[in-house]
Design an enzyme around this catalytic site. Structure first.
Site, mmCIF file in Angstrom:
data_model
loop_
_atom_site.group_PDB
_atom_site.id
_atom_site.type_symbol
_atom_site.label_atom_id
_atom_site.label_comp_id
_atom_site.label_asym_id
_atom_site.label_seq_id
_atom_site.Cartn_x
_atom_site.Cartn_y
_atom_site.Cartn_z
ATOM 1 N N GLY A 242 0.805 -1.252 -0.013
ATOM 2 C CA GLY A 242 -0.196 0.137 -0.100
ATOM 3 C C GLY A 242 0.734 1.136 -0.107
ATOM 4 N N SER A 243 1.976 1.270 -0.755
ATOM 5 C CA SER A 243 2.716 2.443 -0.729
ATOM 6 C C SER A 243 2.184 3.464 -1.500
ATOM 7 C CB SER A 243 4.380 2.209 -1.059
ATOM 8 O OG SER A 243 4.185 1.588 -2.471
ATOM 9 N N MET B 100 -4.069 -7.170 -6.674
ATOM 10 C CA MET B 100 -3.585 -8.114 -7.548
ATOM 11 C C MET B 100 -4.456 -9.403 -7.856
ATOM 12 S SD MET B 100 -0.787 -6.721 -8.004
ATOM 13 C CE MET B 100 0.293 -7.832 -8.923
ATOM 14 N N ARG B 101 -5.900 -8.717 -8.075
ATOM 15 C CA ARG B 101 -6.978 -9.459 -8.481
ATOM 16 C C ARG B 101 -7.361 -9.179 -9.941
ATOM 17 N NH1 ARG B 101 -8.257 -14.284 -6.959
ATOM 18 N NH2 ARG B 101 -10.260 -14.179 -7.265
ATOM 19 N N ILE B 102 -7.876 -10.086 -11.020
ATOM 20 C CA ILE B 102 -8.008 -9.718 -12.267
ATOM 21 C C ILE B 102 -9.677 -9.611 -11.804
ATOM 22 C CG2 ILE B 102 -8.808 -10.387 -14.448
ATOM 23 C CD1 ILE B 102 -5.977 -11.545 -14.694
ATOM 24 N N LEU B 103 -10.402 -8.537 -12.109
ATOM 25 C CA LEU B 103 -11.795 -8.177 -11.971
ATOM 26 C C LEU B 103 -12.648 -8.764 -13.137
ATOM 27 C CD1 LEU B 103 -11.424 -4.693 -10.640
ATOM 28 C CD2 LEU B 103 -12.280 -6.471 -9.274
ATOM 29 N N HIS C 233 -0.237 0.744 -13.360
ATOM 30 C CA HIS C 233 0.392 -0.476 -13.895
ATOM 31 C C HIS C 233 1.943 -0.154 -13.891
ATOM 32 C CE1 HIS C 233 1.027 -4.352 -15.806
ATOM 33 N NE2 HIS C 233 1.760 -3.858 -16.436
ATOM 34 N N THR D 141 -10.798 -1.389 -18.081
ATOM 35 C CA THR D 141 -11.697 -2.117 -19.047
ATOM 36 C C THR D 141 -11.482 -3.506 -19.101
ATOM 37 O OG1 THR D 141 -10.155 -1.937 -20.978
ATOM 38 C CG2 THR D 141 -11.510 -0.194 -20.760
ATOM 39 N N GLU E 16 -10.376 -5.893 -21.045
ATOM 40 C CA GLU E 16 -9.144 -6.424 -21.238
ATOM 41 C C GLU E 16 -8.204 -5.756 -20.568
ATOM 42 O OE1 GLU E 16 -6.422 -6.726 -25.428
ATOM 43 O OE2 GLU E 16 -8.469 -5.667 -25.786
HETATM 44 C C1 GAR Z 1 2.799 -1.063 -7.509
HETATM 45 O O1 GAR Z 1 4.158 -0.885 -8.369
HETATM 46 C C2 GAR Z 1 1.828 -1.198 -8.847
HETATM 47 O O2 GAR Z 1 2.092 -0.483 -9.952
HETATM 48 C C3 GAR Z 1 1.878 -2.584 -9.083
HETATM 49 O O3 GAR Z 1 2.025 -3.013 -7.605
HETATM 50 C C4 GAR Z 1 2.471 -2.414 -6.909
HETATM 51 C C5 GAR Z 1 1.873 -2.062 -5.548
HETATM 52 O O4 GAR Z 1 2.769 -1.413 -4.814
HETATM 53 N N1 GAR Z 1 0.577 -2.930 -9.634
HETATM 54 C C6 GAR Z 1 0.454 -3.970 -10.550
HETATM 55 O O5 GAR Z 1 1.409 -4.766 -10.500
HETATM 56 C C7 GAR Z 1 -0.801 -4.249 -11.213
HETATM 57 N N2 GAR Z 1 -0.877 -5.373 -12.145
HETATM 58 P P1 GAR Z 1 2.052 -0.779 -3.422
HETATM 59 O O6 GAR Z 1 1.251 -1.985 -2.815
HETATM 60 O O7 GAR Z 1 3.352 -0.375 -2.432
HETATM 61 O O8 GAR Z 1 1.224 0.358 -3.697
#
Ligand code: GAR
Length: 192
Positions: free
Chosen positions: A14-15, A92-95, A111, A143, A145
């Site tokens: 959650g940074s 990290m879940r695909i909706l 991303h 979206t 995709e």
């Molecule tokens: C971030 O780098 C974000 O871009 C990535 O997860 C990290 C979460 O960091 N997201 C993905 O890979 C989505 N497919 P955080 O929990 O420290 O914010």
């Protein structure tokens, strides 16, 4: 000033959530972070939200028989809190298509690549392996995709000869912590 009621969906550290919570302290920030939802009970981002006085909900995906039944719980939680904008930050879940269609135009994601390059996972290692000169992060509309919606904002950094996936990941995180609060601000302004 009316502030757009915003939820952040997380799965981990959650940074990015923290960067948005910090930005939202400014009196003129157009979004109010009203809810944080995690699909992982141990996500440190839940502690960050609680420290900021934000309501948290944990919805463990393993408790649901199908992707859509999990998504329907997330949807119900968002609606019961009057949420207008949903921000995915390391979720990290695909909706499901159903959820994405339900929230289309109100759902954004960050991303860790310069989309359209490197959709999906292991983006830092893939950028290094390809010999790219630069790498970055993208905020985009969600979206059905994966990682393909219209781009809202991007930031990039050079890849150094001695970068590893881990050092590059840290550089991208640093970029994201400025990029995402600014992008949320821009989107929320349009919804005010
Ligand atoms: C971030 O780098 C974000 O871009 C990535 O997860 C990290 C979460 O960091 N997201 C993905 O890979 C989505 N497919 P955080 O929990 O420290 O914010």
């Amino acid at each position: 000033m009316r502030r757009v009621k915003t939820a952040v969906l997380i799965s981990g550290n959650g940074s990015n959530l923290q960067a948005i919570l910090d930005a939202a302290k400014a009196p003129d920030y157009p979004a109010e972070i009203a809810l944080v939802i995690s699909n992982v009970e141990t996500a440190y981002g839940l502690t960050r939200a609680q420290n900021a006085g934000v309501t948290t909900v944990t919805i463990p995906h393993g408790n649901y028989a199908s992707r859509e039944s999990f998504d329907r719980m997330v949807d119900a939680s968002l609606k019961s809190h009057g949420i207008e904008l949903v921000v995915m930050a390391g979720f990290m879940r695909i909706l499901s298509d159903w959820f994405v269609n339900e929230w289309q135009g109100k759902l954004i994601n960050i991303h860790p690549s310069l989309l359209p390059k490197y959709k999906g996972l292991h983006t830092h290692a893939r950028a290094i392996e390809a010999g790219d000169a630069e790498h970055g992060a993208t905020v985009h509309w969600v979206t059905p995709e994966l990682d393909s919606g219209e781009i809202i904002a991007q930031a990039s950094t050079p890849i150094a000869a001695d970068d590893t996936p881990e050092t590059l990941k840290q550089k991208i995180h640093a970029l994201e912590h400025t990029l995402y609060p600014e992008a949320v601000k821009k989107v929320a302004r349009h919804m005010q």
